[in-house]
Motif scaffolding. Structure first.
Motif, PDB file in Angstrom:
ATOM      1  N   ARG A  66      27.197   4.652  -9.380  1.00 28.44           N
ATOM      2  CA  ARG A  66      28.082   4.332  -8.266  1.00 28.44           C
ATOM      3  C   ARG A  66      28.623   2.924  -8.417  1.00 28.44           C
ATOM      4  NH1 ARG A  66      24.953   1.771  -4.140  1.00 28.44           N
ATOM      5  NH2 ARG A  66      22.717   1.888  -4.584  1.00 28.44           N
ATOM      6  N   LEU A  67      29.807   2.746  -7.896  1.00 34.33           N
ATOM      7  CA  LEU A  67      30.531   1.507  -8.107  1.00 34.33           C
ATOM      8  C   LEU A  67      29.795   0.272  -7.603  1.00 34.33           C
ATOM      9  CD1 LEU A  67      34.153   2.681  -7.267  1.00 34.33           C
ATOM     10  CD2 LEU A  67      33.350   1.800  -9.466  1.00 34.33           C
ATOM     11  N   ASP A  68      29.302   0.331  -6.384  1.00 29.81           N
ATOM     12  CA  ASP A  68      28.725  -0.874  -5.802  1.00 29.81           C
ATOM     13  C   ASP A  68      27.480  -1.347  -6.534  1.00 29.81           C
ATOM     14  OD1 ASP A  68      30.523  -1.542  -3.701  1.00 29.81           O
ATOM     15  OD2 ASP A  68      29.823   0.200  -2.598  1.00 29.81           O
ATOM     16  N   ALA A  69      26.739  -0.443  -7.161  1.00 29.51           N
ATOM     17  CA  ALA A  69      25.523  -0.828  -7.880  1.00 29.51           C
ATOM     18  C   ALA A  69      25.788  -1.153  -9.343  1.00 29.51           C
ATOM     19  CB  ALA A  69      24.483   0.289  -7.788  1.00 29.51           C
ATOM     20  N   ASP A  70      26.744  -0.462  -9.961  1.00 27.22           N
ATOM     21  CA  ASP A  70      26.908  -0.543 -11.416  1.00 27.22           C
ATOM     22  C   ASP A  70      28.307  -0.927 -11.868  1.00 27.22           C
ATOM     23  OD1 ASP A  70      24.187   0.638 -11.955  1.00 27.22           O
ATOM     24  OD2 ASP A  70      25.108   2.328 -10.910  1.00 27.22           O
ATOM     25  N   GLY A  71      29.199  -1.189 -10.922  1.00 26.95           N
ATOM     26  CA  GLY A  71      30.592  -1.409 -11.260  1.00 26.95           C
ATOM     27  C   GLY A  71      30.850  -2.573 -12.196  1.00 26.95           C
ATOM     28  N   ALA A  72      30.123  -3.677 -12.022  1.00 25.39           N
ATOM     29  CA  ALA A  72      30.360  -4.850 -12.872  1.00 25.39           C
ATOM     30  C   ALA A  72      30.086  -4.531 -14.338  1.00 25.39           C
ATOM     31  CB  ALA A  72      29.490  -6.017 -12.407  1.00 25.39           C
ATOM     32  N   TYR A  73      29.071  -3.720 -14.583  1.00 24.23           N
ATOM     33  CA  TYR A  73      28.702  -3.381 -15.971  1.00 24.23           C
ATOM     34  C   TYR A  73      29.738  -2.470 -16.604  1.00 24.23           C
ATOM     35  CZ  TYR A  73      25.930  -1.678 -19.915  1.00 24.23           C
ATOM     36  OH  TYR A  73      25.498  -1.356 -21.174  1.00 24.23           O
ATOM     37  N   PHE A  74      30.186  -1.453 -15.881  1.00 25.71           N
ATOM     38  CA  PHE A  74      31.051  -0.436 -16.482  1.00 25.71           C
ATOM     39  C   PHE A  74      32.526  -0.819 -16.481  1.00 25.71           C
ATOM     40  CE2 PHE A  74      27.263   2.092 -15.606  1.00 25.71           C
ATOM     41  CZ  PHE A  74      27.127   2.760 -16.811  1.00 25.71           C
ATOM     42  N   LEU A  75      32.958  -1.697 -15.584  1.00 25.09           N
ATOM     43  CA  LEU A  75      34.367  -2.042 -15.517  1.00 25.09           C
ATOM     44  C   LEU A  75      34.724  -3.299 -16.306  1.00 25.09           C
ATOM     45  CD1 LEU A  75      35.274  -1.257 -11.791  1.00 25.09           C
ATOM     46  CD2 LEU A  75      35.083   0.288 -13.744  1.00 25.09           C
ATOM     47  N   LYS A  76      33.757  -4.183 -16.541  1.00 21.68           N
ATOM     48  CA  LYS A  76      34.040  -5.437 -17.234  1.00 21.68           C
ATOM     49  C   LYS A  76      34.641  -5.242 -18.624  1.00 21.68           C
ATOM     50  CE  LYS A  76      33.721  -9.931 -18.084  1.00 21.68           C
ATOM     51  NZ  LYS A  76      33.769 -10.041 -19.538  1.00 21.68           N
ATOM     52  N   PRO A  77      34.196  -4.284 -19.446  1.00 19.45           N
ATOM     53  CA  PRO A  77      34.811  -4.124 -20.778  1.00 19.45           C
ATOM     54  C   PRO A  77      36.308  -3.900 -20.742  1.00 19.45           C
ATOM     55  CG  PRO A  77      32.737  -2.931 -20.688  1.00 19.45           C
ATOM     56  CD  PRO A  77      33.029  -3.386 -19.289  1.00 19.45           C
ATOM     57  N   PHE A  78      36.825  -3.310 -19.661  1.00 17.67           N
ATOM     58  CA  PHE A  78      38.267  -3.076 -19.580  1.00 17.67           C
ATOM     59  C   PHE A  78      39.012  -4.380 -19.310  1.00 17.67           C
ATOM     60  CE2 PHE A  78      36.222   0.958 -18.412  1.00 17.67           C
ATOM     61  CZ  PHE A  78      36.715   1.739 -19.444  1.00 17.67           C
ATOM     62  N   ALA A  79      38.387  -5.252 -18.538  1.00 14.76           N
ATOM     63  CA  ALA A  79      38.980  -6.575 -18.341  1.00 14.76           C
ATOM     64  C   ALA A  79      39.007  -7.336 -19.663  1.00 14.76           C
ATOM     65  CB  ALA A  79      38.192  -7.348 -17.285  1.00 14.76           C
ATOM     66  N   ASP A  80      37.960  -7.182 -20.469  1.00 15.24           N
ATOM     67  CA  ASP A  80      37.926  -7.826 -21.787  1.00 15.24           C
ATOM     68  C   ASP A  80      39.068  -7.346 -22.675  1.00 15.24           C
ATOM     69  OD1 ASP A  80      35.616  -9.114 -20.976  1.00 15.24           O
ATOM     70  OD2 ASP A  80      34.272  -7.697 -21.979  1.00 15.24           O
ATOM     71  N   LEU A  81      39.521  -6.125 -22.444  1.00 19.36           N
ATOM     72  CA  LEU A  81      40.598  -5.533 -23.241  1.00 19.36           C
ATOM     73  C   LEU A  81      41.980  -5.764 -22.627  1.00 19.36           C
ATOM     74  CD1 LEU A  81      38.831  -2.162 -24.118  1.00 19.36           C
ATOM     75  CD2 LEU A  81      39.697  -3.805 -25.791  1.00 19.36           C
ATOM     76  N   ASN A  82      42.053  -6.577 -21.571  1.00 20.14           N
ATOM     77  CA  ASN A  82      43.315  -6.856 -20.896  1.00 20.14           C
ATOM     78  C   ASN A  82      43.908  -5.590 -20.289  1.00 20.14           C
ATOM     79  OD1 ASN A  82      45.444  -8.565 -20.026  1.00 20.14           O
ATOM     80  ND2 ASN A  82      46.709  -7.949 -21.773  1.00 20.14           N
ATOM     81  N   LEU A  83      43.031  -4.788 -19.678  1.00 16.76           N
ATOM     82  CA  LEU A  83      43.438  -3.546 -19.042  1.00 16.76           C
ATOM     83  C   LEU A  83      43.105  -3.571 -17.560  1.00 16.76           C
ATOM     84  CD1 LEU A  83      42.073  -1.052 -21.721  1.00 16.76           C
ATOM     85  CD2 LEU A  83      44.478  -1.629 -21.335  1.00 16.76           C
ATOM     86  N   ASN A  84      43.981  -3.019 -16.746  1.00 15.56           N
ATOM     87  CA  ASN A  84      43.631  -2.736 -15.361  1.00 15.56           C
ATOM     88  C   ASN A  84      42.770  -1.477 -15.320  1.00 15.56           C
ATOM     89  OD1 ASN A  84      45.237  -4.879 -14.516  1.00 15.56           O
ATOM     90  ND2 ASN A  84      47.039  -3.586 -14.203  1.00 15.56           N
ATOM     91  N   VAL A  85      41.996  -1.316 -14.267  1.00 12.44           N
ATOM     92  CA  VAL A  85      41.147  -0.126 -14.170  1.00 12.44           C
ATOM     93  C   VAL A  85      41.026   0.317 -12.721  1.00 12.44           C
ATOM     94  CG1 VAL A  85      39.051  -1.549 -14.155  1.00 12.44           C
ATOM     95  CG2 VAL A  85      38.892   0.873 -14.750  1.00 12.44           C
ATOM     96  N   ILE A  86      41.103   1.633 -12.536  1.00  9.74           N
ATOM     97  CA  ILE A  86      40.906   2.266 -11.231  1.00  9.74           C
ATOM     98  C   ILE A  86      39.713   3.199 -11.362  1.00  9.74           C
ATOM     99  CG2 ILE A  86      41.931   3.754  -9.459  1.00  9.74           C
ATOM    100  CD1 ILE A  86      44.681   2.977 -10.612  1.00  9.74           C
ATOM    101  N   ALA A  87      38.801   3.143 -10.407  1.00 10.53           N
ATOM    102  CA  ALA A  87      37.619   4.020 -10.443  1.00 10.53           C
ATOM    103  C   ALA A  87      37.221   4.401  -9.028  1.00 10.53           C
ATOM    104  CB  ALA A  87      36.458   3.332 -11.153  1.00 10.53           C
ATOM    105  N   PHE A  88      36.760   5.630  -8.872  1.00  6.49           N
ATOM    106  CA  PHE A  88      36.326   6.147  -7.582  1.00  6.49           C
ATOM    107  C   PHE A  88      34.883   6.667  -7.693  1.00  6.49           C
ATOM    108  CE2 PHE A  88      40.907   6.529  -7.406  1.00  6.49           C
ATOM    109  CZ  PHE A  88      41.235   6.248  -6.093  1.00  6.49           C
ATOM    110  N   ASP A  89      34.139   6.559  -6.604  1.00  6.71           N
ATOM    111  CA  ASP A  89      32.875   7.275  -6.509  1.00  6.71           C
ATOM    112  C   ASP A  89      33.168   8.745  -6.226  1.00  6.71           C
ATOM    113  OD1 ASP A  89      30.951   5.246  -6.913  1.00  6.71           O
ATOM    114  OD2 ASP A  89      31.195   4.531  -4.851  1.00  6.71           O
TER     115      ASP A  89
END
Length: 261
Positions: A66-89
């Motif tokens: 779920r986003l609130d518990a694990d979002g920083a881990y799973f979404l950060k690589p996309f920021a490293d790639l200069n990508l926007n990201v949308i994710a839903f629970d």
């Protein structure tokens, strides 16, 4: 024996909470997004974005993430790639709610298609669909229903039965049989992807015991179209996106998409 007891044992730190992205990806803005499904269920998520990002990723999480518990881990690589990201629970999980008791795969697949259409209308430029683990099955089914710009499947496999078998420890497998019933019996990524005409990247981990590399390779080999890439790294089930080789493969996919336009 003496046991030291402190408040940290009762209130542990959540090391991957979503709010940490404000520090680890300071150039990005994060806003909450909400979409009301046809049956009244509410899908809630986040949109991590910044001006000048190369493309946007619609990311489908793995089971139990779920986003609130694990979002920083799973979404950060996309920021490293200069990508926007949308994710839903997923419905009835994390931030999202369901107004009906129906909670099967068909409801999730219907939610997924609606969320893709919503995201497609919300952003400009390339929209890549990325699914991890269970999310890779959701993303593959979507790919059979929509003409995507590009598809990435991480920690993926072939069908539901194989996926379930891989969750069983090796020492227990001789004593366990599987009866796949209902809508789950219809899940087969090979069938979902048989007619796709857009680029696809499959990411596998050599140390992944949940969706082992050979099952991802079987899926890759079954794909008919030529715009396909396979990258395998010394990763487990959760950490492949952290590897430089995977980020390089992602950049190659983005380059290929850019050349196609």
């Amino acid at each position: 024996m003496t046991v030291n007891v402190s408040s940290n044992q009762f209130v542990p730190r959540d090391t991957n909470k979503l709010a940490l992205l404000k520090k680890s990806a300071p150039d990005y803005q994060m806003r909450d997004v909400e979409f009301v499904q046809a049956d009244g269920s509410i899908s809630r998520g986040v949109y991590l974005n910044k001006p000048g990002a190369q493309a946007t990723v619609l990311y489908f999480l793995g089971s139990g993430i779920r986003l609130d518990a694990d979002g920083a881990y799973f979404l950060k690589p996309f920021a490293d790639l200069n990508l926007n990201v949308i994710a839903f629970d997923y419905r009835s999980f994390g931030r999202s709610d369901a107004t009906t008791s129906k909670h099967g795969l068909k409801e999730i697949e219907s939610d997924t298609a609606a969320l893709y259409d919503y995201a497609r209308g919300m952003v400009q430029g390339q929209l890549i669909v990325h699914g991890h683990s269970f999310g890779s099955f959701v993303a593959a089914h979507l790919a059979g229903q929509r003409q995507l710009d590009g598809l990435v499947l991480e920690g993926t496999g072939t069908d539901a039965k194989t996926y379930a078998q891989n969750l069983t420890p090796w020492f227990a497998k001789p004593f366990v049989s599987y009866n796949v019933v209902g809508d789950v019996a219809e899940v087969d990524n090979r069938r979902s992807l048989q007619d796709i005409q857009f680029p696809i990247l499959i990411i596998a981990g050599k140390r992944d015991t949940t969706t082992p590399e050979p099952t991802a390779r079987v899926l890759f080999d079954s794909l008919k179209q030529s715009q396909k890439r396979f990258v395998s790294v010394d990763a487990g089930h959760m950490d492949a996106m952290l590897f430089p080789e995977v980020k390089a493969a992602y950049k190659n996919l983005l380059k290929e998409l850019g050349n196609a336009n």
